[in-house]
Design an enzyme around this catalytic site. Structure first.
Site, short mmCIF file in Angstrom:
data_model
loop_
_atom_site.label_atom_id
_atom_site.label_comp_id
_atom_site.label_asym_id
_atom_site.label_seq_id
_atom_site.Cartn_x
_atom_site.Cartn_y
_atom_site.Cartn_z
N LYS A 24 0.70 -1.20 -0.09
CA LYS A 24 -0.03 -0.08 -0.11
C LYS A 24 0.92 1.19 -0.07
O LYS A 24 0.65 2.20 -0.69
CB LYS A 24 -0.98 -0.01 1.22
N ARG A 94 -3.03 3.34 8.85
CA ARG A 94 -3.34 2.05 7.96
C ARG A 94 -2.35 1.18 7.88
O ARG A 94 -1.07 1.28 7.80
CB ARG A 94 -3.73 2.44 6.60
N GLY A 103 -8.25 -6.42 4.22
CA GLY A 103 -9.11 -6.74 5.44
C GLY A 103 -8.45 -7.54 6.55
O GLY A 103 -9.27 -7.45 7.67
N MET A 105 -5.64 -6.94 8.32
CA MET A 105 -5.14 -6.10 9.60
C MET A 105 -6.23 -4.81 9.66
O MET A 105 -7.19 -4.59 8.77
CB MET A 105 -3.85 -5.90 9.17
N ARG A 338 -3.70 -1.35 -6.27
CA ARG A 338 -2.74 -2.48 -6.01
C ARG A 338 -3.33 -3.34 -7.30
O ARG A 338 -4.35 -3.34 -7.85
CB ARG A 338 -2.92 -3.25 -4.76
N HIS A 454 -16.35 -8.10 1.83
CA HIS A 454 -15.22 -9.30 2.28
C HIS A 454 -15.61 -10.46 1.62
O HIS A 454 -14.50 -11.13 1.09
CB HIS A 454 -15.43 -9.05 3.83
N SER A 770 10.68 -43.87 -15.42
CA SER A 770 9.76 -43.26 -14.74
C SER A 770 9.81 -43.12 -13.64
O SER A 770 9.76 -44.11 -12.66
CB SER A 770 8.21 -43.68 -15.25
N CYS A 838 5.67 -39.96 -12.91
CA CYS A 838 4.34 -40.35 -13.07
C CYS A 838 3.80 -40.35 -11.50
O CYS A 838 2.32 -40.28 -11.51
CB CYS A 838 4.17 -41.83 -13.60
N TYR A 858 9.75 -35.59 -19.58
CA TYR A 858 8.17 -35.14 -19.58
C TYR A 858 7.62 -35.36 -18.07
O TYR A 858 8.48 -35.95 -17.04
CB TYR A 858 7.38 -36.18 -20.33
P1 ADP Z 1 -7.92 -2.11 3.94
O1 ADP Z 1 -6.43 -2.74 3.44
O2 ADP Z 1 -8.59 -2.83 4.84
O3 ADP Z 1 -8.56 -1.62 2.47
P2 ADP Z 1 -7.44 0.75 4.31
O4 ADP Z 1 -6.17 1.02 4.98
O5 ADP Z 1 -7.22 0.87 2.65
O6 ADP Z 1 -7.79 -0.92 4.55
O7 ADP Z 1 -8.46 1.64 4.69
C1 ADP Z 1 -9.78 1.28 4.85
C2 ADP Z 1 -10.69 2.49 4.22
O8 ADP Z 1 -10.47 3.67 4.64
C3 ADP Z 1 -10.61 2.28 2.66
O9 ADP Z 1 -11.83 2.43 2.09
C4 ADP Z 1 -9.81 3.50 2.49
O10 ADP Z 1 -10.14 4.17 1.25
C5 ADP Z 1 -10.29 4.47 3.55
N1 ADP Z 1 -9.16 5.55 3.89
C6 ADP Z 1 -8.03 5.03 4.38
N2 ADP Z 1 -7.22 6.36 4.39
C7 ADP Z 1 -8.17 7.31 4.23
C8 ADP Z 1 -7.98 8.67 4.27
N3 ADP Z 1 -6.75 9.34 4.51
N4 ADP Z 1 -8.92 9.41 3.86
C9 ADP Z 1 -10.05 9.04 3.56
N5 ADP Z 1 -10.35 7.59 3.41
C10 ADP Z 1 -9.32 6.97 3.79
MG MG Z 2 -7.73 -0.68 1.20
#
Ligand code: ADP
Ligand code: MG
Ligand code: MG
Length: 885
Positions: A24, A94, A103, A105, A338, A454, A770, A838, A858
């Protein structure tokens, strides 16, 4: 000692710094540098997380100072300040691992708010409702993630409030409502932690960073890493990002989009958004979001800018992107990108399309598709011609179909799954805490949430069918049932889902065999152009052989003859043959079996005309064809107790004695394979005759057939020379009798360590090798597969004593060493020695790579795995191109 650089501003990083900055963070940095609208922020490295754990869960030296320095920079760039009552700086904290774990962490939004700054936020935005909405979200997330308070406690307060005010959605509540909710939240926090909610933003920040580090080792994160084979020692980075707000009104919103359809691969922007919402709302399935196309009508300018950004990111990363965005009062912000998770079907289509678009090369396309993932496409699917009664329809979130018993909670799904039951996990929505249930289920059905919820994301990642947002089903966890109209479906009832159409059906549905899509065929053709390894299939019947050919097998690497002995009409004759006390009796039974075996071989050789067919002579110990000793003993006792027929009792007792004398014990290292051939040459003679008579007949009919006669379990060249002489003699006899000339070869399995050790000598007689890597693994490691997998293997892999189960992934270090040696020694004696594998390993990608590296001719695997092996063989070539062999 100078301390490490633990904190990077976004403009100090790059995409290729993933290992240090997490996926990220590295991508936020990259996007900042190419000029995309990313809110300013900084990244705390994965190294800091690793050092945090090494120090016994303490911030490493220098981390706090460096963080405070970057906070200063952030304050300068944004013109806002932490704790400033007029223009408060708010951030998100984050997580962000090297390999994305969606999701798994935690993230905290709106950090920096307190009783004072919330007023400032209200004043400077002129929007009290918004400010207090942010504050209640912050307290709730902080309470859950940082203070470890069960989030249900907060949700209950919110639910009560909604009921109280008679509204359905949280965006209908007012500033005053939120203030009351916040008071209750604070009480919860006070009660649960014995302390008031922390008001100091810097304290909040460090607590949140601590929590993100900690979340690397939550139960669900550990499970996720295990399922996806992600190492446990990578650690997570922490991203601190200044907040932008999608919850400022109807000109604001937040969403997620994939640059192509992650389910089918189709090249259309694919995503969802919610107006007047923040972050998690979209994925959490709180309100059902709008399709991204709707944004074009609601905010055309933002939509245009967003689609341009998507195209730019796809070109830049040369892969399909999964993008998070927020619109704050009509301004677009990009919060994450990503490489998007996708189904096998989508992976193939996207890879092939991108070659067509000139974005990537054929080689890259081949490496983009994970061979193991192809299993999804090689599964059986619902028969499209069947007349199905569709119970309900939801979103087609992850393709494939599944049937199973309805289960409403993850723990039960896991329990039943482990007992071998097929279950479908049915939930209103799933959360990361349900992950173990999803792993155990055949598929997932949810009543809420969209295509990026999710459940949908996780199911696609695991290749499990999923139907989401099926709001026609009304789930009642209390009574463990769901209703569709008046129809009640209870826990334990069987239903089916089709993740390609979104259909939910009652009972089990008829399934058909898979077919390969045109993109799939194209990708495999490219793989065929590239790979050196041949790919054959293991097949015991003409039908399997035909299937294998259809999937691209270039021969049969193993035809086992024992299955042919098991057929209902043959077993009595086989038993007569085994129990014969004189040679004449045995010959009599064998001559009855001969035409039957000849038929078998005729069918398979014909199905594979023009391609080699390796036929293994009888391998298992003879007791496998006889009735079970224990059952016999029980029968005899019963007969005796009921004064049964004396003759019958006598006959059964005799049979029992014979069965006992022939019984071998696991791993059956006794009287079997070529040892049977040596003690009862007439059995192998019959089989050889059946092979050659079938061959002669086909050649006479004008077919090109290439039989390879394989002698199992050889440990000594003299075994082979004895049996080869026998086989050759029969071949000559058949040529003589039929007047037909034909070609054949005689070779052996290498499946005992001694055979591998003496491969040089064995190659004097063997025209091919084989590797039977199942037995070679059992005998090299010294334990039987059944015992290992049933009793201790999972302890071994969990404790990492062995990295992988060696019966699934070839043990390169041990078994592989023997193989490599056997290849070298064998080819020294006979440079053109044909060598294959095999065992089941022949269809497992890492093992296929090893076979490529040691120069086998093979691999052979089950027909359904042939496409996987073709792709894996090409990948092995591409990946090992630069390495000299
Ligand atoms: P995950 O890895 O679970 O997607 P994120 O760290 O991406 O967690 O964040 C969860 C949510 O919060 C996402 O929808 C993200 O876009 C939003 N978010 C994260 N940082 C900000 C920010 N600085 N301003 C607005 N929304 C944010
Ligand atoms: Mg995210
Ligand atoms: Mg064997």
């Amino acid at each position: 000692m100078s301390t490490a650089k633990y904190v990077y501003l976004f403009n100090e990083g790059r995409a290729d710094m993933k290992n240090l900055l997490g996926g990220k963070g590295a991508n936020l940095a990259e996007m900042t540098n190419i000029g995309l609208p990313v809110p300013p922020g900084f990244i705390i490295t994965t190294e800091a997380c690793i050092d945090f754990y090494n120090a016994g869960k303490q911030f490493p030296q220098g981390l706090e100072e460096q963080t405070l320095e970057k906070v200063k920079v952030l304050e300068e760039t944004t013109g806002k300040k932490f704790g400033d009552p007029k223009t408060p700086l708010l951030v998100s904290v984050r997580s962000g691992a090297v390999i994305s774990m969606p999701g798994m962490m935690d993230t905290v939004l709106n950090l920096g708010l307190n009783d004072e700054t919330v007023e400032g936020l209200a004043a400077c935005t002129g929007n009290r409702r918004f400010a207090y909405d942010c504050y209640r979200r912050f307290i709730q997330m902080f309470g859950d993630v940082v203070l470890g308070i069960d989030h249900h406690k907060f949700e209950a307060v919110l639910e009560d409030k909604k009921v109280d005010r008679g509204v359905r959605f949280d965006n209908q509540l007012t500033a005053e409502d939120w203030e009351e909710v916040i008071e209750k939240y604070k009480k919860i926090i006070n009660k649960e932690t014995g302390k008031p909610f922390p008001q100091d933003p810097i304290e909040q920040l460090f607590k949140a960073i601590f929590a993100v580090f900690n979340s690397w080792n939550t139960e669900r994160a550990i499970v996720y890493r295990k399922v996806h084979k992600i190492p446990d020692d990578l650690g997570t980075a922490v991203n601190v990002v200044s907040m932008v707000f999608g919850n400022m009104g109807d000109d604001s919103g937040t969403g997620v989009a994939f640059t192509r359809n992650p389910s089918t691969g189709e090249k259309v922007l694919y995503g969802e958004y919610l107006t007047n919402a923040q972050g998690e709302d979209v994925v959490a399935g709180i309100r059902t979001p709008q399709p991204i196309a709707k944004l074009e009508q609601e905010m055309p300018a933002v939509y245009r800018q967003f689609t341009e950004t998507c195209q730019l990111l796809e070109k830049h990363y040369r892969d399909m992107q999964d993008i998070e965005f927020t619109i704050e009062r009509g301004k677009l912000w990009i919060l994450q990108t990503r490489n998007g998770k996708r189904t096998a079907q989508a992976a193939i289509k996207i890879a092939v399309d991108m070659v067509g678009e000139g974005l990537i090369t054929k080689e890259e396309a081949i490496t983009r598709v994970e061979p193991g993932q192809l299993n999804q496409l090689l599964h059986r699917r619902i028969d499209p011609d069947s007349q199905l009664e569709v119970l309900a329809k939801g979103l087609p979130a992850s393709p494939g179909s599944a049937s199973g018993k309805v289960v409403f909670d993850a723990d039960l799904a896991e329990k039943l799954g482990q007992e071998g039951e097929k279950v479908l996990l049915v939930r209103m929505e799933t959360t990361p805490d349900d992950i173990h249930g999803i792993v155990a289920a055949q598929g997932v059905l949810t009543s809420r949430g969209g295509m990026t919820s999710h459940a949908a994301v996780v199911a696609r990642g695991m290749g499990k069918p999923c139907v989401c947002g099926c709001d026609e089903i009304k789930i009642d966890y209390g009574t463990k049932q769901f209703k569709v109209g008046d129809l009640v479906i209870k826990e334990g009832d069987t239903i089916s889902i089709d993740g390609s159409t979104g259909h939910v059906m009652l009972g089990e549905v008829p399934m058909i065999d898979p077919e390969l899509s045109s993109e799939f065929r194209k990708l495999l053709e490219w793989a065929d152009e590239i790979r050196d390894l041949g790919v054959r299939a293991n097949a015991d019947t003409p039908e399997d052989a035909a299937k294998a050919r259809e999937f691209g097998a270039e021969g049969i690497g193993l035809t086992r003859t024992e299955h042919m002995f098991m057929a209902q009409d043959r077993l009595p004759i086989v038993q007569k043959m085994i129990l014969a006390t004189t040679l004449e009796e045995r010959q009599e039974a064998l001559s009855q079996l001969l035409p039957m075996q000849q038929d078998d071989f005729y069918g398979i050789l014909k199905a594979m005309q023009g391609l080699p067919v390796c036929i293994r002579l009888l391998d298992p110990p003879l007791h496998e064809f006889l009735p079970n000793a224990e059952e016999l003993a029980v029968e005899i006792t019963k007969l005796k107790l009921t004064n049964g027929d004396a003759e019958e009792i006598k006959a059964k007792e005799k049979l029992l004695r014979q069965v006992r004398s022939l019984t071998e014990f696991n791993p059956m290292l006794g009287h079997r394979g070529c040892r049977l051939g040596i003690t009862y040459p007439e059995i192998y003679a019959m089989q050889a005759r059946a092979i050659f008579q079938a061959t002669a007949q086909l050649v006479w009919e004008g077919y090109e057939v290439i039989p390879e006669v394989e002698i199992p379990l050889v440990i000594e060249v003299k075994e082979l020379s004895f049996l080869k002489e026998l086989v050759t003699k029969i071949a000559e006899e058949v040529k003589e009798e039929t007047g037909v000339q034909f070609r054949y070869t005689v070779g052996t399995m290498i499946e005992m360590p001694r055979a591998a050790l003496l491969a040089g000598e064995i190659a004097e007689q063997a025209e091919f090798f084989s590797f039977g890597t199942n037995d070679l693994t059992q005998t090299t490691l010294g334990f039987s597969r059944d015992d290992a997998e049933g009793k201790f293997m999972h302890h071994y892999t969990e404790r990492k004593i062995l990295k992988e189960n060696p019966f699934v992934v070839l043990d390169r270090k041990g078994v592989g060493k023997l193989m490599k040696m056997a290849v070298e020694e064998g080819r020294k004696t006979r440079p053109d020695l044909l060598i294959g594998i095999c065992g089941e390993h022949g269809g497992e990608p890492s093992s296929v790579e090893f076979c490529h590296i040691i120069g086998l001719n093979y691999v052979s695997c089950s027909p359904y795995r042939v496409p996987i092996a073709r792709l894996a063989a090409a990948q092995a070539k591409i990946i090992n191109k630069d390495q000299s062999k």
